[in-house]
Design an enzyme around this catalytic site. Structure first.
Site, short mmCIF file in Angstrom:
data_model
loop_
_atom_site.label_atom_id
_atom_site.label_comp_id
_atom_site.label_asym_id
_atom_site.label_seq_id
_atom_site.Cartn_x
_atom_site.Cartn_y
_atom_site.Cartn_z
N ASP A 110 36.05 41.61 11.21
CA ASP A 110 37.11 42.23 12.42
C ASP A 110 35.55 42.03 13.44
O ASP A 110 34.18 42.58 13.33
CB ASP A 110 38.03 42.98 12.91
CG ASP A 110 38.68 43.14 14.54
OD1 ASP A 110 38.57 42.88 15.17
OD2 ASP A 110 39.96 44.08 13.99
C1 NOJ Z 1 38.90 42.38 17.80
C2 NOJ Z 1 40.82 43.01 16.71
O1 NOJ Z 1 40.88 43.98 16.40
C3 NOJ Z 1 41.08 41.40 16.34
O2 NOJ Z 1 42.14 41.41 16.04
C4 NOJ Z 1 40.90 40.03 16.96
O3 NOJ Z 1 40.91 39.02 16.54
C5 NOJ Z 1 39.40 40.15 17.90
N1 NOJ Z 1 39.14 40.91 18.38
C6 NOJ Z 1 38.78 39.10 18.43
O4 NOJ Z 1 39.13 39.31 19.73
#
Ligand code: NOJ
Length: 748
Positions: free
Chosen positions: A297
């Site tokens: 993530d």
């Molecule tokens: C953080 C989030 O937790 C995740 O769900 C998302 O896909 C990413 N950012 C990218 O935007």
């Protein structure tokens, strides 16, 4: 982490292995269709053999586009990285022109011409904003979810995107966690059915086909169990719970063909997911058989030093690669530090090559060498827009849950002439879009006010009284009272503002915000028929509201067709047919409240039982609950035969009759409970559901087929067990009602 015995017959592992082999051997035919500018499509292994260390690391780098004013673009430095072959994928750069321009750098100017893959969070659609995922879960309609995902994929594909960070499969039992809005709710079975639908919808006829996106189920795993419902907080979950509750939707997504998975930010039982070798290599890869790409993530590798599990960024790079992270989203830990880590520990080279191979195979499966640039999709987008709006409207109506309808206030009588719209949200066009509409091109949602004006024309009168998010003045209050007094019916548009849900939006209270309790009290004091229309992205605790209004319609965040869809249901053109995918508690003090809790030796009752002295134990509205504009009667649950052996099937059914005056859709639910066994099992577990449509007076035999596996469970070691014995079975309208039948699974 409990280890499941290596499953030689594991279909997922076999399937993915075939893909890997197939992808390599099928390269000759791919070469014939290769873009003239693409690198000669060597096999992935040959390509890896030609790569420098920097180029290998580059394939593992997922660069985020940067926001410059109103534009999202790639900086000059980032373009240079692409040119040098130091980026494998780009996040958030969307639009045919923008993506093609950057792709051209990768294909024509980098040494090996390896195409980039463009990724985005296509969560609620791309141009057309559909209801939030929690709302779609409330539809209990996998076909609808598949259709929404398919359209979202087509829209995103046309703008260059090939990889979506979706679906979010985090089961959540704690509504304080704002990301409940993005997920499938509290139940692993419903979540698994929807997981398959999302993956199949995004991936359509197959990866790499026009109009499809690679899915990326997230966040592996148990992110929804963040302590205290506080986003990013650590997670402590027993192995048994992991297997029973949090893993099943991921397993189903893998079986449905998801080619990538995102690891969570959080630590699970002490180890951050992105540094957790047992979690990613042993559990996800070996036990669940996943062989696709694992991506971190956002910035999660950079957080390893903050978690306190890496002394510096080089160690963070080492631990993440060792754990099995193939791609580093946005932290630049791999970009800047993996080289040093590999040079210091040569044994990392093999792991690096494996990761690069996985990324290259992923790109091959997306046909990026043949089709690196965007292509238009027929038919023209004008007619899509119309179809998409229709789908968005249909989807929204199916997600609404009628929680209360005393005296049949709804649907509104056609004789009503004066309607009062009060509250903070009837003319708000942002909030209904939900938390994931960021950076999406489309304008706001149709508001309830706009839709009602369209609908009524000059056949009625609409009175309005807003409500501020700050302190209401005496004038605000007087206006609400005056409006309500003059009206035949009051529609209260209340709930949460969109920024109160989603990432980083945990709440410690679950009541109505911004003094809306006072608004409800004012309206209730006028004693007019009133309908509360609730916008929100989580379960809320609203016992007072439920007492004060005769009708309550949960609409979540319905997307771009919000106002139209709400009108369709209020006016009875559509009947509400959603069911709660999460239990609604009475108070925060009751949390966690979820239907499939384990039995205790002292079920709630009098003294010395598992109860509260100041609150009931049960939820305000249970999982699976939802009313319609008609009534359904359930006959006794019957099974044929009553007992069965392991390899046999059993049929369980009941007559359901529409005994009301209107047609309606019912979500018929099947639950089971084991009466004895090695483990104390949940009080009920969902094992099936069907949506049926019945005319007044019509009845239908609704039947489910059960096999021994449906009665089994994952033990703490990750071994799936099925125990002979007596099981109770319900066919019921929700997780609390119904009279159980019994079935017996015989020895042998
Ligand atoms: C953080 C989030 O937790 C995740 O769900 C998302 O896909 C990413 N950012 C990218 O935007």
């Amino acid at each position: 982490m409990g280890l499941r015995k290596a499953d030689k017959k594991n279909p997922v592992a076999a399937f993915t292995l075939c893909l890997l082999l197939g992808a390599t051997t099928g390269l000759a035919s791919q070469a014939q269709h290769a873009s003239p500018h693409a690198a000669r499509p060597l096999s992935s292994q040959k390509l890896v053999a030609r790569m420098t260390l920097e180029e290998k690391i580059g394939q593992l780098v997922l660069l985020p586009a940067v926001v410059q004013g109103k534009e999202v673009t790639l900086s000059q430095d980032q373009r240079e990285l692409v040119r040098e072959g130091k980026a494998g994928a780009i996040l958030n750069l969307v639009g045919a022109e923008a993506t093609d321009q950057v792709q051209a750098i990768a294909i024509r100017e980098s040494r090996l011409g390896i195409p980039l893959v463009f990724a985005a969070d296509v969560i609620q659609g791309r141009n057309t904003i559909f209801p939030i995922p929690l709302a779609l879960a409330a539809s209990w309609n996998p076909s609808l979810v598949r259709e929404v995902a398919r359209r979202a994929a087509e829209e995103a594909w046309a703008s260059g995107v090939r990889w979506t960070f979706s679906p979010m499969l985090d089961v959540s039992r704690d509504p304080r966690w704002g990301r409940m809005a993005e997920g499938p709710g509290e139940d692993p079975y419903l979540a698994s059915r929807l997981a398959r639908a999302w993956v199949e919808g995004f991936q359509g006829k197959g990866l790499g086909q026009p109009g499809t996106l690679a899915s990326c189920p997230k966040h592996f795993v148990a992110y929804g169990a963040a302590e205290g419902g506080r986003d990013y907080n650590s997670v402590e979950v027993s192995d048994h719970l992991l297997w029973e509750v949090y893993l099943p939707p991921f397993l189903e997504a893998i079986r449905a063909g998801a080619p990538s998975i995102m690891a969570a930010f959080v630590s699970l039982n002490g180890i951050p997911a992105v540094a957790n070798q047992k979690l990613l290599r042993d559990l996800l890869r070996k036990q669940l058989g996943f062989q696709g790409v694992i991506v971190s993530d956002w910035g999660a590798l950079g957080e390893l030093t903050i978690h306190g599990v890496a002394k510096d960024r080089v160690e963070a790079a080492f631990k993440a690669l060792r754990a099995g992270i193939d791609m580093d989203m946005s932290s630049e830990i791999y970009l800047r530090n993996l080289g040093s880590a590999v040079r210091a520990k040569r044994e990392l080279e093999a792991l690096l090559e494996e990761a690069v191979l996985r990324v290259l195979e992923f790109k091959r499966r997306l046909h990026l060498w043949e089709h690196p640039f965007t292509q238009p999709l027929p038919p023209p987008s004008a007619s899509w827009t119309k179809l998409d709006r229709e789908l968005a409207r249909k989807a929204a109506t199916q997600t609404f849950v009628l929680l209360k309808n005393e005296g049949g206030v709804l649907p509104l009588s056609p004789t009503i002439r004066r309607i009062a719209l009060v509250g903070p949200l009837f003319d708000n066009s942002e909030t209904p879009l939900g938390p994931w509409r960021t950076r999406q091109p489309q304008s706001g949602a149709v508001t309830l006010l706009e839709a009602l004006q369209e609908e009524l024309g000059d056949r009625g009168e609409i009175l309005t009284a807003g409500w501020p998010w700050g302190q209401p003045t005496q004038r605000d209050k007087a206006k609400v009272l005056a409006c309500a007094r003059q009206a035949d019916v009051v529609l209260l548009s209340i709930g949460e503002l969109v920024h109160m849900d989603g990432e980083s939006a945990s709440r410690a209270t679950l009541g109505l915000p911004a003094g809306q309790e006072e608004l409800v009290e004012l309206v209730a004091s006028v004693h007019k028929p009133a309908v509360a229309i609730l916008f929100n992205g989580r379960a809320l605790a609203l016992p007072e509201l439920v007492n004060q209004v005769p009708a309550l319609l949960e609409v979540w965040f319905p997307g771009v067709e919000s106002g139209h869809a709400i009108c369709d249901v209020l006016l009875g053109k559509e009947s509400p047919s959603g069911r709660l995918p999460v239990s609604f508690p009475r108070s925060v003090g009751q949390l966690p409240v979820y239907y499939n809790h384990r039995r205790t030796g002292r079920p709630p009752g009098q003294m010395f039982t598992s109860r509260y002295i100041d609150s009931p134990v049960d939820p305000l509205f249970p999982f699976g609950y939802g009313l319609t504009y008609t009534q359904f009667q359930y006959g006794a649950c019957q099974s044929t035969p009553r007992s069965f052996h392991r390899r046999e099937k059993i049929r369980v059914g009941a007559w359901i009759q529409n005994v009301g005056k209107r047609p309606g859709e019912e979500v018929v639910q099947l639950y089971v409970r084991a009466l004895s066994g090695e483990l104390a099992r949940p009080i009920r577990e969902l094992k099936g559901f069907q949506r049926i449509y019945l005319l007044p007076g019509q009845r239908q035999w609704v039947e489910f087929s059960l096999q021994a596996e449906d009665l089994g469970y994952w033990d703490p070691e990750g071994v799936f067990r099925v125990e002979p014995g007596i099981y109770q079975v319900w066919i019921s309208p929700n997780s609390q009602e119904g009279i159980p039948g019994t079935i017996e699974l015989l020895e042998g």
